[in-house]
Structures are given as C-alpha cells and as structure tokens.
Design a protein around this motif. Structure first.
Motif, PDB file in Angstrom:
ATOM      1  N   THR A   1      23.236  30.231  21.224  1.00 50.06           N
ATOM      2  CA  THR A   1      22.265  29.806  20.210  1.00 50.06           C
ATOM      3  C   THR A   1      21.792  31.015  19.414  1.00 50.06           C
ATOM      4  OG1 THR A   1      20.438  30.025  21.763  1.00 50.06           O
ATOM      5  CG2 THR A   1      21.456  27.844  21.578  1.00 50.06           C
ATOM      6  N   LEU A   2      21.382  30.747  18.167  1.00 49.94           N
ATOM      7  CA  LEU A   2      20.834  31.777  17.285  1.00 49.94           C
ATOM      8  C   LEU A   2      19.563  31.252  16.647  1.00 49.94           C
ATOM      9  CD1 LEU A   2      24.134  33.045  15.627  1.00 49.94           C
ATOM     10  CD2 LEU A   2      22.791  34.178  17.391  1.00 49.94           C
ATOM     11  N   ASP A   3      18.959  32.065  15.772  1.00 51.55           N
ATOM     12  CA  ASP A   3      17.676  31.723  15.150  1.00 51.55           C
ATOM     13  C   ASP A   3      17.817  30.881  13.880  1.00 51.55           C
ATOM     14  OD1 ASP A   3      16.664  33.386  17.117  1.00 51.55           O
ATOM     15  OD2 ASP A   3      16.529  35.117  15.799  1.00 51.55           O
ATOM     16  N   ASN A   4      19.003  30.438  13.509  1.00 61.21           N
ATOM     17  CA  ASN A   4      19.237  29.819  12.213  1.00 61.21           C
ATOM     18  C   ASN A   4      19.126  28.308  12.226  1.00 61.21           C
ATOM     19  OD1 ASN A   4      21.048  32.376  12.607  1.00 61.21           O
ATOM     20  ND2 ASN A   4      20.346  32.310  10.518  1.00 61.21           N
ATOM     21  N   THR A   5      18.953  27.748  11.023  1.00 57.14           N
ATOM     22  CA  THR A   5      18.824  26.297  10.891  1.00 57.14           C
ATOM     23  C   THR A   5      20.137  25.648  10.482  1.00 57.14           C
ATOM     24  OG1 THR A   5      18.101  26.553   8.615  1.00 57.14           O
ATOM     25  CG2 THR A   5      16.380  26.414  10.304  1.00 57.14           C
ATOM     26  N   GLY A   6      21.077  26.428   9.968  1.00 58.23           N
ATOM     27  CA  GLY A   6      22.370  25.879   9.552  1.00 58.23           C
ATOM     28  C   GLY A   6      23.274  25.640  10.746  1.00 58.23           C
ATOM     29  N   VAL A   7      24.455  25.130  10.466  1.00 59.18           N
ATOM     30  CA  VAL A   7      25.470  24.918  11.501  1.00 59.18           C
ATOM     31  C   VAL A   7      26.110  26.272  11.795  1.00 59.18           C
ATOM     32  CG1 VAL A   7      27.685  23.814  12.002  1.00 59.18           C
ATOM     33  CG2 VAL A   7      25.914  22.561  10.766  1.00 59.18           C
ATOM     34  N   ILE A   8      26.208  26.634  13.061  1.00 58.18           N
ATOM     35  CA  ILE A   8      26.790  27.912  13.461  1.00 58.18           C
ATOM     36  C   ILE A   8      28.214  27.669  13.956  1.00 58.18           C
ATOM     37  CG2 ILE A   8      26.612  29.895  15.024  1.00 58.18           C
ATOM     38  CD1 ILE A   8      24.376  29.767  12.933  1.00 58.18           C
ATOM     39  N   GLU A   9      29.146  28.465  13.430  1.00 60.23           N
ATOM     40  CA  GLU A   9      30.536  28.442  13.878  1.00 60.23           C
ATOM     41  C   GLU A   9      30.805  29.756  14.596  1.00 60.23           C
ATOM     42  OE1 GLU A   9      32.673  26.024  13.708  1.00 60.23           O
ATOM     43  OE2 GLU A   9      31.782  24.701  12.218  1.00 60.23           O
ATOM     44  N   TRP A  10      31.559  29.701  15.696  1.00 64.44           N
ATOM     45  CA  TRP A  10      31.860  30.885  16.497  1.00 64.44           C
ATOM     46  C   TRP A  10      33.343  31.214  16.412  1.00 64.44           C
ATOM     47  CZ3 TRP A  10      28.070  33.842  18.373  1.00 64.44           C
ATOM     48  CH2 TRP A  10      26.793  33.279  18.477  1.00 64.44           C
ATOM     49  N   TYR A  11      33.638  32.508  16.234  1.00 65.84           N
ATOM     50  CA  TYR A  11      35.004  33.003  16.099  1.00 65.84           C
ATOM     51  C   TYR A  11      35.247  34.136  17.081  1.00 65.84           C
ATOM     52  CZ  TYR A  11      34.918  30.593  11.570  1.00 65.84           C
ATOM     53  OH  TYR A  11      34.821  29.650  10.584  1.00 65.84           O
ATOM     54  N   LEU A  12      36.515  34.458  17.304  1.00 65.32           N
ATOM     55  CA  LEU A  12      36.878  35.598  18.150  1.00 65.32           C
ATOM     56  C   LEU A  12      37.151  36.845  17.317  1.00 65.32           C
ATOM     57  CD1 LEU A  12      39.201  33.817  20.737  1.00 65.32           C
ATOM     58  CD2 LEU A  12      36.873  34.661  21.086  1.00 65.32           C
ATOM     59  N   THR A  13      37.091  36.723  15.984  1.00 69.08           N
ATOM     60  CA  THR A  13      37.359  37.846  15.090  1.00 69.08           C
ATOM     61  C   THR A  13      36.253  37.954  14.039  1.00 69.08           C
ATOM     62  OG1 THR A  13      38.683  36.397  13.670  1.00 69.08           O
ATOM     63  CG2 THR A  13      39.873  37.662  15.352  1.00 69.08           C
ATOM     64  N   PRO A  14      36.006  39.170  13.525  1.00 70.26           N
ATOM     65  CA  PRO A  14      34.951  39.340  12.522  1.00 70.26           C
ATOM     66  C   PRO A  14      35.292  38.714  11.171  1.00 70.26           C
ATOM     67  CG  PRO A  14      36.016  41.438  12.995  1.00 70.26           C
ATOM     68  CD  PRO A  14      36.584  40.438  13.940  1.00 70.26           C
ATOM     69  N   THR A  15      36.570  38.527  10.873  1.00 71.04           N
ATOM     70  CA  THR A  15      37.004  37.843   9.651  1.00 71.04           C
ATOM     71  C   THR A  15      38.234  37.006   9.974  1.00 71.04           C
ATOM     72  OG1 THR A  15      38.450  39.666   9.003  1.00 71.04           O
ATOM     73  CG2 THR A  15      36.205  39.694   8.124  1.00 71.04           C
ATOM     74  N   GLY A  16      38.436  35.950   9.202  1.00 70.20           N
ATOM     75  CA  GLY A  16      39.611  35.094   9.417  1.00 70.20           C
ATOM     76  C   GLY A  16      39.553  34.372  10.742  1.00 70.20           C
ATOM     77  N   GLY A  17      40.689  33.848  11.147  1.00 70.84           N
ATOM     78  CA  GLY A  17      40.776  33.146  12.419  1.00 70.84           C
ATOM     79  C   GLY A  17      40.234  31.735  12.347  1.00 70.84           C
ATOM     80  N   MET A  18      40.294  31.065  13.466  1.00 68.93           N
ATOM     81  CA  MET A  18      39.835  29.685  13.555  1.00 68.93           C
ATOM     82  C   MET A  18      38.553  29.619  14.370  1.00 68.93           C
ATOM     83  SD  MET A  18      43.017  27.294  13.118  1.00 68.93           S
ATOM     84  CE  MET A  18      42.060  26.015  13.710  1.00 68.93           C
ATOM     85  N   ALA A  19      37.653  28.741  13.961  1.00 66.65           N
ATOM     86  CA  ALA A  19      36.416  28.528  14.711  1.00 66.65           C
ATOM     87  C   ALA A  19      36.764  27.998  16.098  1.00 66.65           C
ATOM     88  CB  ALA A  19      35.515  27.550  13.976  1.00 66.65           C
ATOM     89  N   GLN A  20      36.005  28.442  17.091  1.00 68.27           N
ATOM     90  CA  GLN A  20      36.224  28.020  18.471  1.00 68.27           C
ATOM     91  C   GLN A  20      35.623  26.640  18.714  1.00 68.27           C
ATOM     92  OE1 GLN A  20      37.953  30.185  20.924  1.00 68.27           O
ATOM     93  NE2 GLN A  20      38.533  30.674  18.829  1.00 68.27           N
ATOM     94  N   ASP A  21      36.294  25.856  19.529  1.00 65.32           N
ATOM     95  CA  ASP A  21      35.802  24.540  19.913  1.00 65.32           C
ATOM     96  C   ASP A  21      34.511  24.712  20.705  1.00 65.32           C
ATOM     97  OD1 ASP A  21      35.791  22.290  22.208  1.00 65.32           O
ATOM     98  OD2 ASP A  21      36.750  21.503  20.397  1.00 65.32           O
ATOM     99  N   LYS A  22      33.572  23.804  20.537  1.00 64.28           N
ATOM    100  CA  LYS A  22      32.265  23.891  21.208  1.00 64.28           C
ATOM    101  C   LYS A  22      32.385  23.833  22.735  1.00 64.28           C
ATOM    102  CE  LYS A  22      30.162  23.754  17.240  1.00 64.28           C
ATOM    103  NZ  LYS A  22      30.155  24.986  16.529  1.00 64.28           N
ATOM    104  N   ASN A  23      33.506  23.306  23.254  1.00 62.96           N
ATOM    105  CA  ASN A  23      33.698  23.188  24.703  1.00 62.96           C
ATOM    106  C   ASN A  23      34.504  24.342  25.292  1.00 62.96           C
ATOM    107  OD1 ASN A  23      32.291  20.706  25.003  1.00 62.96           O
ATOM    108  ND2 ASN A  23      34.029  19.673  24.058  1.00 62.96           N
TER     109      ASN A  23
END
Length: 132
Positions: A61-83
């Motif tokens: 979790t973070l402090d933001n109100t928007g939808v957060i997407e998580w990646y394994l790279t700082p740029t590019g790549g695919m968002a990680q599944d929530k599970n």
C-alpha cells in the motif's frame, strides 16, 4: 498555417487542427483536436516494506488515491498481478493511474519478507513444583 514540429510541446485546453496528406495532396478540411494534458504525480509512500511470512502484491500500500500498479522494473515491463507472491529482498516499482493516465516515474519500494517458522515441541508439558 504551417505544420507543427514533432518537438512542439502541446498546451492543455488548446485546439489543434490535423490534416492528412496523400500523394502530395492535403485534405481540404482539417480535424479539430482538443488537447487536455493530465499530469499524474509519482506515487508516494515508504521506500521499504516488511512483511511476515507470505504476502501478495495486493498487500503493498501507498499514500495515494489513484490506482497503483506494481512492476519489477523502473521503466517498461508488465504490471504484476495482484495475487503475485512477494519475494524477499526485491525492489518493486509503483506507478499511479489517474483519469486514464499513468505516472511516468515509478516509486521504488524494497520489500523484505521475514519467514517465521512454526513452533516445534510437545503440546502437553509437565512441571514439578517443590512444596514447602
């Protein structure tokens, strides 16, 4: 007028006009395109997170109100599944989505997962007490 350069910075709440050229001939009517620029800030929050035993991407979790997407790279790549199960000593990168746009800079968050083993021992124990 003259066509805009590819390096021209667009201005929000401005209407631009597009034409099409085919074989040297330009369309007689230009298409009006209204530009709205949406700025999405980089997510904010702790740069390290610790979890006990098994944890998932959805536990971050973070402090933001928007939808957060998580990646394994700082740029590019695919968002990680929530599970997706979090890995120990791994940096995950968070972007924020607002109004259909995604932040261009991602927040790095180092994750540590402490695996606590189950207790072993005898469930019933006897103790001797000296009576005076």
């Amino acid at each position: 007028g003259s066509p805009l350069s590819f390096t021209t910075n667009l201005v929000t709440n401005t209407t631009y006009y597009a034409s099409q050229t085919v074989s040297g001939c330009t369309s007689p009517i230009r298409l009006a395109v209204a530009v709205i620029i949406i700025s999405v800030p980089t997510p904010s929050g702790a740069s390290t997170k610790q979890f006990c035993n098994r944890a998932l991407i959805s536990d971050l979790t973070l402090d933001n109100t928007g939808v957060i997407e998580w990646y394994l790279t700082p740029t590019g790549g695919m968002a990680q599944d929530k599970n997706t199960i979090l890995s120990n000593n791994t940096t995950y990168y968070a972007s924020q989505k607002l109004n259909g746009c995604e932040s261009s800079v991602r927040l790095p968050v180092l994750v540590s997962v402490v695996n606590v083993p189950n207790l072993n021992g005898t469930a019933v124990q006897k103790f001797c007490v000296e009576i005076f």
